[in-house]
Design an enzyme around this catalytic site. Structure first.
Site, PDB file in Angstrom:
ATOM      1  N   PRO A 154       0.658  -1.243  -0.140  1.00 16.62           N
ATOM      2  CA  PRO A 154      -0.092   0.075   0.133  1.00 16.62           C
ATOM      3  C   PRO A 154       0.861   1.303   0.170  1.00 16.62           C
ATOM      4  CG  PRO A 154       0.114  -0.975   2.319  1.00 16.62           C
ATOM      5  CD  PRO A 154       0.962  -1.750   1.397  1.00 16.62           C
ATOM      6  N   ARG A 156       2.299   4.110  -1.396  1.00 16.98           N
ATOM      7  CA  ARG A 156       1.871   5.418  -1.879  1.00 16.98           C
ATOM      8  C   ARG A 156       0.797   5.811  -1.154  1.00 16.98           C
ATOM      9  NH1 ARG A 156       2.184   8.019  -7.119  1.00 16.98           N
ATOM     10  NH2 ARG A 156       2.294   5.908  -7.871  1.00 16.98           N
ATOM     11  N   CYS A 223      18.964  21.982 -17.724  1.00 13.02           N
ATOM     12  CA  CYS A 223      18.972  22.224 -19.220  1.00 13.02           C
ATOM     13  C   CYS A 223      18.415  20.901 -19.878  1.00 13.02           C
ATOM     14  CB  CYS A 223      20.564  22.401 -19.953  1.00 13.02           C
ATOM     15  SG  CYS A 223      20.605  22.665 -21.458  1.00 13.02           S
TER      16      CYS A 223
END
Length: 289
Positions: A154, A156, A223
């Site tokens: 579980p 996240r 960049c």
């Protein structure tokens, strides 16, 4: 260790070879690809037939049959994981039906069923939330037909909303249609937007009543064209040196960070009520060179 979840026939052969050499019995699971669309970002979908994860039904049944007589591998688990950031219970229902079908065909009693994770959180305002009651109901129906222990991942859903990334505005660069808000945080610090096109809410550290007439595009200093976080209109008017908060970075924030472009990582601070703990100190350039 409970078991090793295997992703392919070749991986199982290697495990068996090592186990035989060491004269041990290794508990494993086989990951099934249930060909279920999680209806999430395509970059984090893992359960469709075109995804690289797991094995298809035909291969799964073949491996179950082979492993019945193995002396060094004990098959314990059927594993699935169809994707991440899932906010609809219906893909889970389809996944459970696919698992139920394969168990009936295999005629094998799996001690464990690993249903993976993927339970989503709210990254944006008014974002749909997973209906856990309906998912629970589907699981209960599944368990009435299958006497197995369940494993969940579980991650996240527990930690996703627990962290923010604090960044400072370096420059404001105005173009004809928008203003680029150049931050001191970049894609190396928070990779999800560049990697997945994911969106995280951004909040000003200090609110005011002034709004920017042009939209803001929050970008990093690296960049790379994909080094950007979010475009938003009617944001609080900012000035250089202001602080902003990038929300909900508890999952795949620090874990995906890097020293790309020779950029030192930020410090990590835990706040628990009035207690402040430094988990990781800010890196210095000499730490990575």
């Amino acid at each position: 260790m409970l078991l090793i979840n295997s992703e392919s026939e070749s991986e199982i052969k290697i495990i068996e070879k090592i186990a035989k050499k060491k004269n041990v019995v290794v508990n494993i699971g086989i990951r099934l690809n249930p060909n279920t669309d999680a209806n999430t970002l395509k970059q984090i979908s893992t359960g469709k037939k075109e995804n690289k994860f797991g094995v298809d039904e035909k291969t799964f049944l073949k491996l179950v049959s082979i492993l019945r007589t193995s002396k060094n591998i004990k098959l314990k688990c059927l594993s699935v994981h169809i994707g991440s950031q899932i906010t609809d219970h219906k893909p889970y229902e389809k996944m459970l039906k696919a698992v139920d079908k394969i168990i009936n065909k295999a005629k094998f009693n799996f001690e464990y069923i690993d249903l993976g994770g993927g339970m989503g959180i709210s990254y944006e305002k008014n974002q749909k939330k997973l209906n856990y009651k309906k998912y629970k109901s589907a699981i209960e129906k599944f368990l009435r037909r299958n006497n197995s222990k369940l494993i969940f991942e579980p991650g996240r859903s527990i930690i996703g909303n627990t962290a923010i990334l604090i960044s400072r505005v370096i420059y404001l660069k105005e173009s004809s249609k928008k203003i680029f808000v150049i931050l001191d945080a970049g894609m190396n610090d928070m990779m999800r937007p560049a990697l997945y096109g994911a969106k995280h809410q951004i909040l000003p550290a200090f609110k005011n009543k002034k709004k920017s007439k042009k939209s803001y595009e929050f970008v990093g200093p690296i960049c790379e064209t994909t080094d950007k976080f979010l475009s938003v209109s009617n944001f609080n008017k900012l000035k250089e040196r202001d602080l902003i908060f990038i929300s909900d970075v508890g999952a795949y924030g620090s874990s995906l960070s890097s020293n790309y472009n020779i950029r030192p990582k930020p410090s990590e601070i835990l706040i628990n009520k009035s207690k402040v703990t430094i988990l990781k100190k800010r890196q210095k350039l000499e730490d990575i060179i």
